[in-house]
Motif scaffolding. Structure first.
Motif, PDB file in Angstrom:
ATOM      1  N   SER A  39       0.840  -1.211   0.000  1.00  0.00           N
ATOM      2  CA  SER A  39       0.000   0.000   0.000  1.00  0.00           C
ATOM      3  C   SER A  39       0.868   1.251   0.000  1.00  0.00           C
ATOM      4  CB  SER A  39      -0.936  -0.006   1.204  1.00  0.00           C
ATOM      5  OG  SER A  39      -0.201  -0.012   2.428  1.00  0.00           O
ATOM      6  N   ALA A  40       1.987   1.201   0.709  1.00  0.00           N
ATOM      7  CA  ALA A  40       2.909   2.342   0.718  1.00  0.00           C
ATOM      8  C   ALA A  40       3.581   2.500  -0.643  1.00  0.00           C
ATOM      9  CB  ALA A  40       3.949   2.166   1.811  1.00  0.00           C
ATOM     10  N   GLY A  43       0.898   3.925  -2.896  1.00  0.00           N
ATOM     11  CA  GLY A  43       0.549   5.265  -2.426  1.00  0.00           C
ATOM     12  C   GLY A  43       1.608   6.285  -2.795  1.00  0.00           C
ATOM     13  N   PHE A  47       0.912   9.238  -5.430  1.00  0.00           N
ATOM     14  CA  PHE A  47       1.084  10.600  -4.919  1.00  0.00           C
ATOM     15  C   PHE A  47       2.118  11.354  -5.757  1.00  0.00           C
ATOM     16  CE2 PHE A  47       2.607  13.749  -1.729  1.00  0.00           C
ATOM     17  CZ  PHE A  47       1.386  14.385  -1.504  1.00  0.00           C
ATOM     18  N   GLY A 250       4.230  10.472   0.363  1.00  0.00           N
ATOM     19  CA  GLY A 250       3.154   9.629  -0.142  1.00  0.00           C
ATOM     20  C   GLY A 250       3.160   8.253   0.500  1.00  0.00           C
ATOM     21  N   PHE A 254       0.080   7.519   3.006  1.00  0.00           N
ATOM     22  CA  PHE A 254      -0.872   6.576   2.423  1.00  0.00           C
ATOM     23  C   PHE A 254      -0.894   5.262   3.205  1.00  0.00           C
ATOM     24  CE2 PHE A 254      -3.660   6.030  -1.133  1.00  0.00           C
ATOM     25  CZ  PHE A 254      -3.750   4.659  -1.308  1.00  0.00           C
ATOM     26  N   SER A 255       0.271   4.774   3.632  1.00  0.00           N
ATOM     27  CA  SER A 255       0.293   3.520   4.390  1.00  0.00           C
ATOM     28  C   SER A 255      -0.413   3.697   5.727  1.00  0.00           C
ATOM     29  CB  SER A 255       1.729   3.051   4.610  1.00  0.00           C
ATOM     30  OG  SER A 255       2.473   4.025   5.335  1.00  0.00           O
ATOM     31  N   TRP A 258      -4.309   4.273   4.806  1.00  0.00           N
ATOM     32  CA  TRP A 258      -4.910   3.091   4.168  1.00  0.00           C
ATOM     33  C   TRP A 258      -5.277   2.028   5.200  1.00  0.00           C
ATOM     34  CZ3 TRP A 258      -6.572   2.106  -0.667  1.00  0.00           C
ATOM     35  CH2 TRP A 258      -6.799   0.779  -1.037  1.00  0.00           C
ATOM     36  N   ARG A 262      -9.646   3.162   3.903  1.00  0.00           N
ATOM     37  CA  ARG A 262      -9.265   3.163   2.493  1.00  0.00           C
ATOM     38  C   ARG A 262      -9.971   4.277   1.721  1.00  0.00           C
ATOM     39  NH1 ARG A 262      -8.796  -3.270   0.788  1.00  0.00           N
ATOM     40  NH2 ARG A 262      -7.279  -3.801   2.438  1.00  0.00           N
ATOM     41  N   ALA A 265      -8.040   7.422   2.191  1.00  0.00           N
ATOM     42  CA  ALA A 265      -6.805   7.400   1.400  1.00  0.00           C
ATOM     43  C   ALA A 265      -7.081   7.779  -0.050  1.00  0.00           C
ATOM     44  CB  ALA A 265      -6.166   6.012   1.476  1.00  0.00           C
ATOM     45  N   LEU A 269      -5.778  11.226  -2.288  1.00  0.00           N
ATOM     46  CA  LEU A 269      -5.171  11.217  -3.615  1.00  0.00           C
ATOM     47  C   LEU A 269      -5.973  12.064  -4.598  1.00  0.00           C
ATOM     48  CD1 LEU A 269      -4.030   7.506  -4.056  1.00  0.00           C
ATOM     49  CD2 LEU A 269      -2.581   9.522  -3.833  1.00  0.00           C
TER      50      LEU A 269
END
Length: 419
Positions: A39-40, A43, A47, A250, A254-255, A258, A262, A265, A269
């Protein structure tokens, strides 16, 4: 291009799309080395895509230019060089550094400085890394001391002062914050235990090279004596710092979001993308957001330049009041590149004169010959331009002239100068 049998506009588009793909791929690979969760990784990449046209404080640089430039290629190459450094693949890092130097020597120099600092920090040689920064600052002091004896002409100073981004004293307060805030955030991240070790080293290297550049510009680059150090534009190192900062931010944000929501997140974005899209529209109000090679331009200045390319002799020489390029949408266009014709001064000429003092006198003469040309009579226009071989003139659409103007649109009249 005759060699590839591909029209130049399509080749430029292909290279530009390739540079964007390289930037996104490098962002993803960097994130996958720094962060542990997929997810990171995504993300950080998304980003970076949303913020790809973000300005780097007041340096006049963007992370990725919205059209093909040397930095469009040097930026992804720089990220791949940093990726090689993260992998401790020094041959790969050296290869991409050399490619960056070949494409954009100045950005390549700052990249090599960053890689050296990163490598020292990675080996836990913090004092040596600080020593490299101190040596860089000392070199800037030496350059400044040597250049203090070099006289600065008034015409060169005029060209230099046309570019506010050279001097911190001419920046807006929010642009200064744009330099300081990323360094503070990265300094905090470099001291935290939560990020990975590579993330901490990446941030620490950015802090060291960014602080050195900031201090060198603050202490040594002044408008009262522009010199070589000013032309080196040490603050350009922040373009790389911003690129890495966007990837790191990002991935971190995001991590974290998320794992909790979600939907939030995704909204973050979308907000980042919408904000940058609005900013792009404001920066280029008279141009289409996406321009295809086969499309018809909506910008009246570009329409006039294309007409000139097709309907005037290849040896035609143009002149115009520089104010015509500051009409809505005109400042971002290069007359010579689009029309493929000569002009006394283009929008980029004062910038070139600020970097190369030897051409400043000629630039000043040509610029003065065109100054207030819109307001002169035809006789005065002929008197001012006849020594430069000018045979065509660009005027605002509403200007008075007895010269024949075979092309005219809502913004520009293209007129034949009758000597």
């Amino acid at each position: 291009m005759s060699l590839l049998h591909v029209p130049l506009p399509y080749l430029l588009l292909a290279v530009y799309l390739l540079s964007i793909a390289g930037f996104l791929l490098a962002s993803y690979l960097l994130a996958s080395h720094i962060f542990h969760s997929p997810s990171a990784w995504w993300g950080a990449t998304l980003f970076a895509a949303c913020c790809s046209t973000m300005p780097a404080a007041g340096t006049s640089l963007l992370l990725m230019d919205p059209y093909l430039t040397a930095r469009s290629i040097s930026t992804p190459l720089s990220l791949f060089a940093i990726l090689g450094c993260l992998d401790r693949s020094w041959k790969r890092a050296a290869l991409f550094s050399l490619l960056t130097l070949a494409v954009h020597p100045l950005m390549g120099i700052y990249l090599i400085g960053y890689l050296l600092i990163f490598a020292l920090l990675d080996r836990q040689q913090t004092r040596a890394a600080i020593g490299v920064c101190a040596a860089g600052f000392a070199l800037c002091v030496l350059i400044k001391f040597i250049d203090l004896r070099v006289p600065v002409s008034s015409v060169y100073r005029e060209a230099v002062l046309s570019r506010d981004y050279y001097f911190l004293s001419r920046w807006h307060w929010y642009e200064i914050i744009g330099l300081i805030a990323p360094l503070i955030l990265m300094a905090l991240a470099s001291r935290m235990r939560t990020p990975s070790r590579l993330a901490r080293i990446t941030c620490a290297a950015c802090v060291l090279i960014g602080s050195t550049s900031f201090l060198a510009s603050l202490c040594l680059v002044h408008a009262n004596h522009p010199d070589l150090l000013m032309r080196l534009q040490v603050l350009k190192s922040f373009q790389m710092i911003y690129a890495l900062g966007v990837i790191l931010l990002g991935g971190f944000v995001f991590s974290y979001v998320w794992s909790r929501s979600r939907g939030m997140a995704v909204l973050l974005l979308l907000f980042a993308g919408a904000a940058m899209f609005v900013g792009d529209l404001q920066s280029y109000p008279a141009s289409a957001h996406i321009e295809w090679p086969a499309g018809s331009p909506g910008n009246p200045s570009e329409q006039a330049f294309l007409w000139i390319r097709s309907n005037t002799p290849p040896g035609a020489v143009f002149a115009t009041d520089p104010a015509i390029f500051h009409q809505p949408g005109g400042a971002s266009l290069g007359f010579r590149a689009i029309s493929q014709r000569s002009i006394l001064t283009d929008t980029k000429d004062e910038g070139l004169a600020s970097l190369f003092p030897d051409i400043a006198p000629e630039w000043s003469q040509r610029a003065n010959a065109e100054l207030d040309l819109n307001q002169e009579s035809d006789q005065e226009r002929v008197q001012r331009l006849q020594d430069y071989g000018v045979n065509w003139i660009l005027l605002p659409a509403g200007s008075r002239t007895s010269f024949p103007c075979p092309y005219r649109n809502a913004a520009i009249a293209v007129c034949k100068l009758m000597l």
